[in-house]
Design an enzyme around this catalytic site. Sequence first.
Site, PDB file in Angstrom:
ATOM      1  N   ASP A   1      10.868   9.388  28.614  1.00  0.00           N
ATOM      2  CA  ASP A   1      11.430  10.585  27.647  1.00  0.00           C
ATOM      3  C   ASP A   1      12.059  11.327  28.572  1.00  0.00           C
ATOM      4  O   ASP A   1      13.416  11.019  28.929  1.00  0.00           O
ATOM      5  CB  ASP A   1      10.586  11.058  26.742  1.00  0.00           C
ATOM      6  CG  ASP A   1      11.080  12.408  26.259  1.00  0.00           C
ATOM      7  OD1 ASP A   1      12.551  12.523  26.293  1.00  0.00           O
ATOM      8  OD2 ASP A   1      10.344  13.186  25.731  1.00  0.00           O
TER       9      ASP A   1
ATOM     10  N   GLN B   1      14.363  17.030  20.032  1.00  0.00           N
ATOM     11  CA  GLN B   1      14.373  17.973  20.876  1.00  0.00           C
ATOM     12  C   GLN B   1      13.984  19.400  19.967  1.00  0.00           C
ATOM     13  O   GLN B   1      14.377  20.454  20.254  1.00  0.00           O
ATOM     14  CB  GLN B   1      15.947  18.134  21.438  1.00  0.00           C
ATOM     15  CG  GLN B   1      16.358  17.081  22.237  1.00  0.00           C
ATOM     16  CD  GLN B   1      16.067  17.524  23.772  1.00  0.00           C
ATOM     17  OE1 GLN B   1      15.107  17.111  24.255  1.00  0.00           O
ATOM     18  NE2 GLN B   1      16.806  18.273  24.246  1.00  0.00           N
TER      19      GLN B   1
ATOM     20  N   GLU C   1       3.573   8.057  26.254  1.00  0.00           N
ATOM     21  CA  GLU C   1       4.738   8.716  26.657  1.00  0.00           C
ATOM     22  C   GLU C   1       4.702   9.625  28.022  1.00  0.00           C
ATOM     23  O   GLU C   1       3.731  10.262  27.702  1.00  0.00           O
ATOM     24  CB  GLU C   1       5.528   9.618  25.465  1.00  0.00           C
ATOM     25  CG  GLU C   1       6.803   9.830  25.734  1.00  0.00           C
ATOM     26  CD  GLU C   1       7.261  10.652  24.305  1.00  0.00           C
ATOM     27  OE1 GLU C   1       6.611  10.279  23.260  1.00  0.00           O
ATOM     28  OE2 GLU C   1       8.367  11.532  24.359  1.00  0.00           O
TER      29      GLU C   1
ATOM     30  N   LYS D   1      17.205  10.737  22.797  1.00  0.00           N
ATOM     31  CA  LYS D   1      17.388  12.125  22.029  1.00  0.00           C
ATOM     32  C   LYS D   1      18.812  12.411  21.844  1.00  0.00           C
ATOM     33  O   LYS D   1      19.391  12.596  22.874  1.00  0.00           O
ATOM     34  CB  LYS D   1      16.488  13.098  22.846  1.00  0.00           C
ATOM     35  CG  LYS D   1      15.039  12.969  22.791  1.00  0.00           C
ATOM     36  CD  LYS D   1      14.078  14.066  23.357  1.00  0.00           C
ATOM     37  CE  LYS D   1      12.694  13.728  22.986  1.00  0.00           C
ATOM     38  NZ  LYS D   1      11.956  14.712  23.740  1.00  0.00           N
TER      39      LYS D   1
ATOM     40  N   ASP E   1       1.534  11.407  23.877  1.00  0.00           N
ATOM     41  CA  ASP E   1       2.949  12.099  24.876  1.00  0.00           C
ATOM     42  C   ASP E   1       2.079  13.181  25.798  1.00  0.00           C
ATOM     43  O   ASP E   1       1.795  14.329  25.497  1.00  0.00           O
ATOM     44  CB  ASP E   1       3.836  12.743  24.231  1.00  0.00           C
ATOM     45  CG  ASP E   1       5.137  13.140  24.951  1.00  0.00           C
ATOM     46  OD1 ASP E   1       4.985  13.170  26.249  1.00  0.00           O
ATOM     47  OD2 ASP E   1       6.085  13.822  24.589  1.00  0.00           O
TER      48      ASP E   1
HETATM   49 MG    MG Z   1       8.337  13.630  25.012  1.00  0.00          MG
END
Ligand code: MG
Length: 370
Positions: free
Chosen positions: A242, A294, A217, A266, A191
Site C-alpha cells: 500500500d 484514503q 498488508e 488508492k 494491515d
Molecule cells: Mg494500508
Amino acid sequence: VETIDRIEAVPFSIPYGQALGTAIGTTHSADHVLIRVTDSDGAVGVAEAIPRAAIHGETVGTVMAVYDDVIRAQVLRRSIWDRERIHRDLHAGLVGNLAAKAAFDMALHDLIGRRLGIACHALLGGFSDSVAVTGHLTLGEIDALVARAVEQNETYGITAFKVKVGLHLDRDIALLTRLRATLPAASFRADANHAYAELEAMRFVEATAELGLSWFEEPTSGDSVLGRERIARVPTMHILADESTTTPATVVKEVLANRAHAVSIKVPRSGYTESDRIRIFCELTGTDVLIGTQGETGLGTLTSLAYAAAHESTSKHPTELSTFYDLKDDLLVEPLEVKDGRIFVPTHPGNGARLDEEKVAQYRTADPVG
Ligand code: MG
C-alpha cells in the site's frame, strides 16, 4: 473548444464519529480539500484531495499552495480534452503532491463525464454496477471491535473486514482469532502499516496460519527492503503493498523485486490516469489489485467507486470504500449506502456526486481560493 477556466480549492473538515487509530497515528476528522474545475462553457467537475502527511507528505496547506503556485498556471486556459498532455506536464512540472494532482485528474474526468452525459464509471470501462466493500476495524479494544464487526455484518451485510494491527502482536493475534471464531464465513485482511519488526511479522503469520487471512498488508518497514524480501519468501505470506507502492514507478520496483504479491490502488493518490498505469502493469504481471481507501468522504467514495467498478481486476476483491460511515456528516445531497455488503454505482453523469452547498459552507475551514 472548451477550456479550463477556473479551479477552486475549498478546504473542509468533517469530524469522525469515533477517532480512527492505526499504527501510523490517530485521526479525528477528515481534513480534505474540495476541488472544483469549471470550463469556459460553465460545465463543472468536482473531486476530493485527501492529503496524508504521514504517508506522502501532503497537508491541506500544501494542497492549497500547489494549486496556487503550480497547478493553476499549468492548466488554466487549456482544452479540457487535452488530458494526456496536461497529465504529462503536471507530472513533469510537479514531483510528489500525489493527492493534489490526483484530485485535478479526477475532477477533469468528472467534468468531461457530465459534459458528455456519461457516468465516469461507464467512461472508464463500465465492467460492473457494484463492488463489495470491507468493514474497517481500527486499533482499539478487542470486545468493541468484535462487536463492531458483528454490527457491520448484520446491518450492512458486510462479510469482508480490514483489521488494523502492528502495535501489540499478542493483542493482534487474539483479535484475529476472536473475529474468525465469531464470523466463521467472513474474510479478514490485516494491515500493520510498517509497524512490525521482521520477526513479529513472521510470528503473526505463523500464529494466524489456521485463520485463513486473505492478505497481510505492509507488514514491516517498506524501506527495509531485505527484511521485506525475506518475509515475502515465507510460503504462507501474501503481502499486500500500500504505502510502499504509491506511484507506478514504486509499484514496478516492489512487484519486480518480489516484495509485493498484490497492490492496493488508492484512487485519491493516483487519480484515474496513474491508477490505470498501475492497474495494467499489475494485470500484465499477474499481480492482484484491490481498491483501498484514503478515508474518502462520500464525494471521494463516488470518485473511487467509479474506478473500482469500471474494471474486472479492480472489482474482483472487496474494496475499502466504506469510510463514509465513519464520518458524522457528509457533503452529498443523497447519502451513500451499503446493501448486502455492496455499494452501487449511481447512473448520474460524471462521478455522480451532488454536493449540498449548505454543507460545503458549513464545513469549510477557510475561504475558497480560486
Ligand atoms: Mg494500508
